[in-house]
Scaffold this active site. Structure first.
Site, PDB file in Angstrom:
ATOM      1  N   SER A  16       0.837  -1.196   0.000  1.00  0.00           N
ATOM      2  CA  SER A  16       0.000   0.000   0.000  1.00  0.00           C
ATOM      3  C   SER A  16       0.879   1.257   0.000  1.00  0.00           C
ATOM      4  O   SER A  16       1.626   1.484  -0.952  1.00  0.00           O
ATOM      5  CB  SER A  16      -0.962  -0.045   1.191  1.00  0.00           C
ATOM      6  N   HIS A  74      -8.126  -5.218  -1.168  1.00  0.00           N
ATOM      7  CA  HIS A  74      -6.829  -4.673  -0.728  1.00  0.00           C
ATOM      8  C   HIS A  74      -6.047  -5.685   0.093  1.00  0.00           C
ATOM      9  O   HIS A  74      -4.855  -5.897  -0.124  1.00  0.00           O
ATOM     10  CB  HIS A  74      -7.085  -3.398   0.079  1.00  0.00           C
TER      11      HIS A  74
END
Length: 251
Positions: free
Chosen positions: A121, A227
């Site tokens: 991320s 994610h």
């Protein structure tokens, strides 16, 4: 554990039998930053920078995650960035905090040659930006931010923070957004991009744009998840990524 990587070292309780240390080091711009290390039982001669995502305690370094890399033989180094875990300075997002990674890399480079970086991320942005500034054996961006302007569009909850850190929105402070975005940078390290098809936090376009620009110099793994991957898929994909790192270090 190599003490000359740090100015001060604290021995922590072992995790699953692996030696764990917390170290403090001074950056070139005068901050004291904290990093964690796990020493492998059977070293493979490679160091892995694990670059965390999130900010503050969100996305923080987790020892079970680091242990998986150590189990493969990597000596794992995981900075938590300025302003965290008692370190000095203020949290940033791909700006001044990049110096936290560069300063630690330069210390590790004194003793080690094979250095990989894997970032998740926000950490993907840090890993690719590190590759643009220093030689890496390989670099992996997992669900990584590559264009901060897109992050501003995608994450309403981050807009206030990003305006504070960059000086404005992408229109008012475009130079700051470009400077922090790996999409506009160049690097030579073998590159692996891992991204979920249904990632709503960091959209797939962050990875596909870099893959398109780099062509054969990058490998893109698109996985059918959001994610965060389910635990076993994350474990399996991580193991495959480490195999990829070691295979590409021979080229």
């Amino acid at each position: 554990m190599k003490n000359n990587w740090f100015d001060k070292v604290e021995v922590l309780p072992p995790y699953a039998g692996y030696p764990v240390h917390r170290g403090w080091y001074a950056t070139r711009d005068g901050e004291d930053v904290v990093a964690y290390t796990i020493t492998p039982k059977r070293p493979n001669g490679h160091v892995l920078f694990y670059l965390r995502g999130g900010t503050g305690r969100i996305g923080d370094v987790r020892l079970p995650r680091l242990m998986q890399f150590a189990a493969k033989g990597f000596h794992v180094v995981a900075p938590v960035y300025r302003g965290n875990h008692g370190g000095s300075g203020k949290e940033d997002f791909g700006g001044a905090d990049l110096e936290d990674v560069l300063s630690l890399y330069d210390r590790v480079r004194r003793t080690d040659t094979f250095i990989h970086a894997l970032g998740f991320s926000r950490g993907g942005m840090m890993a690719l930006s590190l590759a643009a500034e220093r030689p890496l054996t390989s670099v992996t961006s997992w669900a990584g931010v590559t264009n901060l302007e897109w992050t501003y569009e995608e994450q309403r909850s981050m807009r206030k923070m990003l305006r504070r850190m960059t000086g404005g929105d992408p229109e008012a402070a475009r130079a700051a957004y470009v400077e922090r975005s790996p999409l506009y940078k160049e690097w030579d390290a073998p590159t692996l991009l891992i991204h979920g098809t249904d990632d709503e936090q960091v959209r797939l376009r962050h990875a596909t744009a870099v893959a398109e620009r780099m062509g054969e110099r990058a490998e893109l793994w698109v996985v059918p998840f959001v994610h965060q991957l389910p635990f076993w898929e994350k474990w399996k994909t991580t193991d495959a990524a480490m195999d990829w790192m070691l295979a590409n270090s021979k080229k």
